[in-house]
Design a protein around this motif. Sequence first.
Motif: not given
Lengths: 424, 424
Positions: B112-118, B124-130, B206-209, B221-224
Amino acid sequence: MRILLVGAGGVGDSIVKIAANRNFYELIVVADYDPARAQRSVDWVTDNRRDVAHRFIATSIDASNSQNVAALVAEHKITHVMNAVEPKFVQSVFQGALDGGANYLDMAMSLSHTHPTDPFNTPAEKLGDWQYDRSSEFATKNLLALIGTGAEPGISNIFARYAADHLFQEIDEIKILDGGNLVVKNDAGEEIFAPSFSIWTVIEECLNPPLIWEKDRGWFTTPPFSEPEVFEFPEGIGAVECVNVEHEEVNMLPRTMKANRVSFKYGLGTEFINVLQTLHALGLDRIEPVSVRSQAGRVSVAPRDVVAAVLPDPASLASRMTGKTCAGTLVTGTGTDGSPRATYLYHVADTEWTNEHYGSQAVVWQTALVPVISLELLASGTWSGTGVMGPEEFDAKPFLDLLRDDYGQPWGLDDRDPQNPGKL
Amino acid sequence: MRILLVGAGGVGDSIVKIAANRNFYELIVVADYDPARAQRSVDWVTDNRRDVAHRFIATSIDASNSQNVAALVAEHKITHVMNAVEPKFVQSVFQGALDGGANYLDMAMSLSHTHPTDPFNTPAEKLGDWQYDRSSEFATKNLLALIGTGAEPGISNIFARYAADHLFQEIDEIKILDGGNLVVKNDAGEEIFAPSFSIWTVIEECLNPPLIWEKDRGWFTTPPFSEPEVFEFPEGIGAVECVNVEHEEVNMLPRTMKANRVSFKYGLGTEFINVLQTLHALGLDRIEPVSVRSQAGRVSVAPRDVVAAVLPDPASLASRMTGKTCAGTLVTGTGTDGSPRATYLYHVADTEWTNEHYGSQAVVWQTALVPVISLELLASGTWSGTGVMGPEEFDAKPFLDLLRDDYGQPWGLDDRDPQNPGKL
C-alpha cells in the motif's frame, strides 16, 4: 590561571560562554577534535564579550591521546585542564594533565566495569575508581584533580556537604534526586521523544547496575531501575517517577562523609524508563557491532550508535525545548536542633532562560555552570588541595554564595516532612 | 499442474514439505535467490518422501526480475506460479507469471501507499490494489491470479465465505481476529522478545494506518493501534489485546461479500504494541537510511534493518518456541434461524506439533498450509476462475472439508454471545 578546555560540545561551549562573563583566568584554550567547533565557541566570545576575547584561543586536540593533551599543556603553559568530553576519554585527558604537570577537573568520571558473574549484587570497578587509585600521583606532583564537579556529580555533592556542615548533626541518608519537566516539540508542535543528554550516556547510566552504599554493607549493586519512587520536585516541576541509577556521587560521598546510606535516583519518568527497557529487551542498547544489510552491502554497526543516530542531536534541541531541570540532594537525619529533619537542597535551571541567555538547553548549561565556579574558587585560593578530590571535600558555603550572589543563580532548600520526604 | 514456487524461506520450505505429502502435481520447481536454500528444501523431500522426490527441482531466481520469472515459467512449462517471497516482490512475480502465461497465487499482496496529506483518514493505494487493477489482463489470457491465499489473508476469507453461505442470512460485521500465545525462550529458559514473523513485515503491517471498510463510508483509515479490545481466543490461548492493523482482507471481502463493516484486528498483546510504539516514537522503524558511525567510518543503514538484525531470525525460532497461533474470523449478524448470531470460525496451529512434524514454527506453517490446499482444489478443478480473485470468491466447503478430512487439520466454530462476542 591558564585553562585548557578539552571539548567544545554542548557543555564545553557553555563553559566558554559562562566563563566569558567572569574575570578569574588569564587564558582559555578551547580544544576540540573538530577545530571549527572550538572556533565557533571562541567566535561567540568575540561577538559577545569583546573585552575578554583576547584571552580565548581555539585549537584542535585528540582527547584519546594523553601525549597530545600533555603537549598542549606545555605549549600554552596550562595550569588547569578542564575535561568536557565524553567519559570514555577521561583516562587519557586525566593522564595527559598529570604528565603535563597541570591540575585537572572533570564533570563525569572514569567508567565502571560490571562484575562478570554477579553484576546485580557486587560492584567491580566503580565510576571513578581508576582516578581515585591515582590520587598519590597527583599529590606527589602537588597537583589537584577535582573530579566530578558538574551538576551531578558536582553541585549535588556540594549540597550534601553544606547540609552536613550547617543543617544536620547526624545524617542518616544522602539521596541525590535529579528530575525535570523538559519537553521537546517538533515543528508541528507535537511532543517528541528526545533525550536532553547524549542517549549513549543515558543508556550507559541507566542500564548499568545501580550502585548503592550502606554503612554496614559497603557498596553494592542492584538490577536496573530498582526502588522506583515518585518524588515531587520544586518550582512547578512536580511529581516524577525516579529509579536508582549508577552515578558517581555514590562512589564519592562515602569516602569522606558520614551517613548510613548514599544513593542516586534519576527522575526518568515512566515513559523514558519504558523506552530504555524496550531498547534493552530488544538488544538495541548493545555496543558490540552487528552485521546489517545496506545498499553498500553488509556493514557492521553498534545498535546503540544507530539509536543515537535516529534521535535528534541534543545540542540542537535548545530552541525546541521548554521546562526546567532540577539537580538536588535529599538529606535525612537529625537536624542541628536535635529533631528529625529531611531537607532537599537544589538548583533549578529553566531551559527557556538558558537558551535565551546562552543558546544552551538547561541540562547542558547547568552542568557547565559548576566547573566554572569551581575554577574561580581555585583561582582565588578559596578552594585548594592536592591529589584526587571531589567537590564535597571543599567548603560548600563560598561556592553557594558565589553561585547566588555573583552568578545570579539562586539555589533552594526545602524542609520536608521526615516521614514523607517525597512530598512537597 | 506444474508449479514454480518462488522463495524457499520459512513459508516456501513449509509449502514444499506439506505438498510432498500430497499427490496433485506433476512438478514443483523450488526457486530461491539462494539456490542452496532451494536445494535444502528439495533435499528434505529426498530424505523424507523419496516416492515424490523426482517431482521436485531446485533452481535459482531473481524475484525482482519479471523476465527471470517468465523465463522459468517457459523453461519448465509452469502452469501455476506460487509466490512465497517478501511482498515487495509481488509486482515482479505477478507480472512474470502473467507474461509467461501461467496462473498465479500468493499469500500477501502488493504493498500500500499512504495518503500524502491525510494518512489517518483517507486510504490512497490499498494492499492489493495494484493487482486488482490488472484483473482483466489475467482474464484476457484465461488465467487466474488467486491472491491472498495464506492464513491471513486466506483461511480468514474462506471462513467469512463459509459463514455467509451456511451460518448467516444477513451479516453485520466481519472482523478478522488473529492471536496466539507463542513464547520464545533463550537457552537459560527466560522468555525473550522474538517476533514469530519478520519484524520488517510486522512493523509494516502494524505502523501503517489500519484500513476499515463500512457500507456507508467505504474504505477509510485510522491512526495505528486503533480500537483496542481484548478478545478471548479458543483452545487455551486466552485473552489477548487486539488492535486494528492494515490487512488485505479489508480490501478483499467487501468486493464480493455483503456486510456493514469489515475490519482486521491483530492480537499483538500489550507488550508487543508497546515495543512497536516505542520503535516508532524513536524513529527506529524508518526505512530511509541514516548515517551512523562505525569502525569503518560512517555508514548508511536503515534503522528498521538494524532492528531486524538484533532480533533472532524467525526461521531459527521453531525449536525454542511453545504455544499456539489462531487465525480466525468473527462474523456477527442474523443467523439462518433469524436470531442474532456471533460466530468465530478459526484454525489453530500448535508450534510444538508443527516443529515436530515439519521443523517449522506454527505461524509460518499455517501460512504455508492454505496455498497447498488451494492448489490442490485448482488442480482437481473444484475451484476455477479467471482474472484476479480472492479465496472468498470460491466455495469454502470443499476447502474446509479437505483441510479437516485429508490434511488432518480440524477447524473450529465458536458460537458466542452476540452481546459480548469477545468472551468465550
